[in-house]
Design a protein around this motif. Structure first.
Motif, short mmCIF file in Angstrom:
data_model
loop_
_atom_site.label_atom_id
_atom_site.label_comp_id
_atom_site.label_asym_id
_atom_site.label_seq_id
_atom_site.Cartn_x
_atom_site.Cartn_y
_atom_site.Cartn_z
N PRO A 148 9.33 -41.94 -15.09
CA PRO A 148 9.03 -41.49 -13.60
C PRO A 148 7.54 -41.63 -13.15
CG PRO A 148 10.36 -39.94 -15.16
CD PRO A 148 9.83 -41.08 -16.01
N LYS A 161 16.64 -40.76 -10.84
CA LYS A 161 17.16 -39.77 -10.44
C LYS A 161 18.52 -39.63 -11.34
CE LYS A 161 16.53 -40.06 -5.90
NZ LYS A 161 16.26 -39.44 -4.52
N PHE A 164 17.25 -38.39 -15.06
CA PHE A 164 16.53 -37.30 -15.12
C PHE A 164 16.88 -36.46 -14.19
CE2 PHE A 164 14.13 -40.92 -16.96
CZ PHE A 164 13.87 -40.44 -18.07
N ASP A 165 16.10 -34.85 -14.26
CA ASP A 165 16.30 -33.93 -13.27
C ASP A 165 14.87 -33.39 -12.88
OD1 ASP A 165 19.15 -33.55 -12.58
OD2 ASP A 165 19.59 -32.93 -14.51
N THR A 166 14.80 -32.83 -11.68
CA THR A 166 13.55 -32.00 -11.52
C THR A 166 13.89 -30.59 -11.39
OG1 THR A 166 14.09 -32.69 -9.18
CG2 THR A 166 12.34 -34.14 -10.08
N GLU A 265 11.19 -37.07 -7.67
CA GLU A 265 11.51 -37.44 -8.96
C GLU A 265 10.19 -37.98 -9.96
OE1 GLU A 265 11.86 -40.86 -5.67
OE2 GLU A 265 12.34 -38.71 -6.02
N SER A 268 10.10 -35.66 -12.84
CA SER A 268 11.42 -35.54 -13.57
C SER A 268 10.92 -34.88 -14.98
CB SER A 268 12.13 -36.74 -13.82
OG SER A 268 12.54 -37.09 -12.33
N GLY A 282 19.97 -35.61 -16.75
CA GLY A 282 20.71 -35.98 -15.52
C GLY A 282 21.92 -36.52 -15.63
#
Length: 575
Positions: A148, A161, A164-166, A265, A268, A282
Motif C-alpha cells: 500500500p 483494495k 486489504f481494508d482500511t 488505500e 490499508s 480484504g
C-alpha cells in the motif's frame, strides 16, 4: 522457424492420409525445411518426441524415409495460439493465426470462439464444483507492487483494495467517512484520537485483526524512508495500543482530515505477525502471483460478506493495453449490454518549473496553453475523451486576454529550443502526445516525445529530465483528496515540478486547511490553489474520460471504482 511451422511445411508436401506413410528422402525434407540434412534430422527427432509423426528411416544414402503425420496442423496451430494467449503472448498468437489464415480459413473463428469462452466472465466446473471466474488480460506493470505504501499506478490501488481494508471508507452520498474496520471513534481533543476496532475480523491466514496490526501499519507507514504519502498522517507523532481493540493517535498539530485520510488505500491495514506481506483482511486473497499471472480467490470469511465471484485471474500481457475497455461475458451466448461510466480522472500536463529553458517564461507557458485546446483535443482525437476541462476543481473558461500564441512566443524569446514531453507508453497517452506534438509543430515549437514504462517514470531523475509530463490525475469520490495527492504526494509529477516559490505558497495554504473542521472552507482553499495553479500555468488540465464496459445481460452489479476498474466485490452472474 518454430517446430509447428516445420510440421505444417512437411504436411503440405505429403500426399498420404493422416496416419498413412509418406515416402521422402532426407534431401527432400531438408529442402522443404530450408535447412541442412543434419538439422533436418534434429527436427524430425523433435517431431517424433512430440508424437506428431512416426518415422521409418530408409537404409542407405538417397533411400526414402517413411513418415506418417499423426496430428492435423490446424489443431496444433490452434493449440499453440492458445498456449501463447494463456502466457500473455497475444502478439505471437495473432501473428501465428494471420500467417496461416489463407491455408486454414476457419482457424481464426475457432480461436475467437475459444477466447470468448475462456476470457471474461465464465462459469467453470471442476473437482471443487462450479466456480464463477472472471479472467482478464492486464499489463505486467499494472501490479508492480502490492505494498500500500508503494502505490504508483491506479491499477495498483485497485488491487490493494481487493486484498486489504482500511479503517474507514468514504460515503459518497453523505460525503463523509464511515466506519469499516472500526465500529466507532472519538476525538478526545484536537490532538488525540481513539479508534475502536471491530471484533471478529480475520486476516486471510486466519489470524484475528487487533490493535497491534493497526499500530504496526501506521508506525511502518511513518518510518519507511521511501514512502511518498506520509502527509496522510499529518501531525501524527505517536501510535499507541490501548487494549486489543483500541488504537490511539497522538498528534503535535490538529488534523481535521484524519478520518478522511484513513479511507485511503495507502493506509490499508497490514498484519504485524508477517511484517506486512500480501496477507490482508480484504474480500479477495492472493492465490498465485508470478511472472505470468495474478490469481485472486474469494475470502470466505470476509467480515462484510463473501464476494459473489469465486476467482479472478489476471493474465499478464504486454499487449493488454491494446484491448479497448473491458469485455465481461459468460460462457453461454447471451445478448450483450453496454454500460458507460464517466471517469473522475483528469488527463493533464505537468510543466516542469524547476528545469531551465523556455518553460521558465510565463509567456511561453501561456502560448502552450492557448495552442493545446482541451475542446479541440477532445473533438479531434475523439475516442474515450469526453469532457474538456480547463481546471481541476472549478469550471471556468481560460482567459485569452486578446493575445495570440505567436505574439506570446515572440515575447518569451523562444528560439526553437527542443521541448521534451514524457508520458506512459499506452495507446491513449501516445495519441494525446502525438496530437500535442503536431499542434506545436504547426506553430514552430519543436517538441520531442519520450514514451516510458511506469518503472522509469517512478524515478525522480527521469521526472526532472522532462520539460512536460502527460499524466492522469485520480479524483476520488472525495475530490479534495485527489487534488491533495497532486499537491502533497512526493511521487506526484506536479509536486516534483513545482518551483520552490509555489511549493512554499501551496504548503502554507494546505497547512491551514488541515486545521479547518469545516469541509466547505477546506474546499475553498483548494479551489484557490487551483486558480493560482491555472494562472501560473504550471499545469494544463485537458479532459475527463468515458469508460465503456461491455457485458452479457446476465452480468450484474457492474460498478466502477475510483481507479476506473470494475469493483470485483459487487459483480455477479445471474443464471
Amino acid at each position: 522457424m518454430k517446430l509447428i511451422e516445420h510440421y505444417v511445411a512437411l504436411v503440405k508436401t505429403g500426399c498420404a492420409e493422416y496416419g498413412q506413410m509418406n515416402e521422402m528422402t532426407l534431401t527432400e525434407i531438408a529442402n522443404c525445411l530450408f535447412c541442412t540434412e543434419r538439422n533436418a534430422k534434429l527436427i524430425l527427432h523433435k517431431l517424433e518426441n512430440n508424437n506428431w509423426i512416426i518415422r521409418e528411416s530408409g537404409a542407405g544414402r538417397g533411400r526414402k524415409s517413411k513418415i506418417a503425420f499423426l496430428r492435423r496442423p490446424e489443431e496444433l496451430l490452434l493449440q499453440t495460439a492458445k498456449e501463447y494467449t494463456m502466457s500473455g503472448k497475444l502478439k505471437k498468437a495473432k501473428e501465428l493465426l494471420q500467417q496461416y489464415q489463407s491455408t486454414f480459413p476457419g482457424l481464426q473463428n475457432e480461436y475467437n470462439m475459444w477466447l470468448s469462452e475462456v476470457f471474461g466472465f465464465v462459469t467453470e466446473t471442476g473437482e471443487n464444483g462450479t466456480k464463477d471466474v472472471l479472467r482478464l488480460f492486464i499489463t505486467p506493470e499494472s501490479v508492480s507492487s502490492l505494498d500500500p505504501c508503494q502505490i504508483f499506478l491506479r491499477s495498483e490501488g485497485h488491487f490493494v483494495k481487493q486484498i486489504f481494508d482500511t479503517l474507514f471508507t468514504f460515503d459518497s452520498d453523505m460525503q463523509e467517512p464511515k466506519p469499516h474496520l472500526v465500529h466507532g471513534w472519538e476525538e478526545v481533543e484536537k490532538k488525540q484520537w481513539r479508534f475502536f476496532l471491530r471484533k471478529g475480523v480475520s486476516f486471510h491466514n486466519g489470524q484475528p485483526l487487533t490493535s497491534r496490526d493497526v499500530a504496526f501499519t501506521f508506525k511502518r507507514f511513518l518510518e519507511l524512508g521511501d514512502n511518498p504519502y506520509k502527509w496522510l498522517l499529518h501531525g501524527v507523532k505517536q501510535v499507541l495500543e490501548k487494549g486489543p481493540y483500541c488504537v490511539e493517535l497522538i498528534l503535535d498539530k490538529p488534523n481535521a482530515l484524519l478520518p478522511y485520510a484513513l479511507c485511503d488505500e495507502r493506509l490499508s491495514i497490514l498484519p504485524a505477525e508477517q511484517d506486512g506481506g500480501k496477507n490482508g483482511t480484504g474480500p479477495f486473497q492472493v492465490n498465485q502471483q508470478h511472472s505470468g499471472m495474478l490469481v485472486l480467490e474469494a475470502n470466505e470469511r470476509y467480515f462484510k460478506g463473501r464476494p459473489y465471484l469465486d476467482r479472478v485471474e489476471f493474465v499478464f500481457s504486454e499487449q493488454a493495453g491494446e484491448m479497448n475497455g473491458f469485455t465481461i461475458q459468460e460462457k453461454q451466448t447471451c445478448p450483450e449490454q453496454q454500460t458507460v461510466f464517466d471517469e473522475r480522472h483528469v488527463q493533464y500536463l505537468s510543466l516542469n518549473l524547476k528545469k531551465k529553458g523556455p518553460l521558465q517564461h510565463r509567456s511561453f507557458r501561456k502560448a502552450l496553453r492557448l495552442l493545446i485546446s482541451s475542446e479541440r483535443l477532445v473533438r479531434e482525437a475523439g475516442g474515450h475523451r469526453r469532457i474538456p476541462v480547463t481546471s481541476f476543481l472549478h469550471p471556468s473558461p481560460f482567459e485569452w486576454e486578446g493575445v495570440s500564441p505567436s505574439e506570446l512566443l515572440k515575447k518569451s524569446g523562444y528560439e526553437g529550443e527542443t521541448i521534451v514531453l514524457y508520458t506512459f507508453s499506452e495507446t491513449d497517452h501516445r495519441e494525446d502526445a502525438e496530437w500535442i506534438q503536431n499542434i506545436c509543430a504547426e506553430h514552430g515549437i519543436k517538441l520531442t516525445l519520450q514514451f516510458c514504462d511506469a518503472a522509469d517514470l517512478r524515478r525522480p531523475e527521469i521526472v526532472q529530465m522532462a520539460d512536460i509530463i502527460h499524466d492522469s490525475a485520480t479524483f476520488y469520490q472525495d475530490s479534495e483528496f485527489g487534488f491533495l495527492h497532486l499537491l502533497l504526494s512526493e511521487n506526484s509529477f506536479l509536486y516534483q515540478h513545482l518551483s520552490e516559490k509555489l511549493t512554499q505558497i501551496y504548503s502554507g495554504m494546505t497547512e491551514r486547511m488541515f486545521s479547518m473542521p469545516d469541509r466547505c472552507s477546506r474546499i475553498d482553499i483548494l479551489r484557490d490553489i487551483d486558480r493560482q495553479m491555472i494562472q501560473e500555468l504550471n499545469a494544463i488540465p485537458l479532459y475527463q474520460n468515458v469508460l465503456q464496459v461491455t457485458s452479457s445481460k446476465n452480468v450484474k452489479g457492474l460498478v466502477l471504482d475510483e481507479e476506473g476498474w470494475i469493483d470485483l466485490y459487487s459483480v455477479w452472474l445471474s443464471k
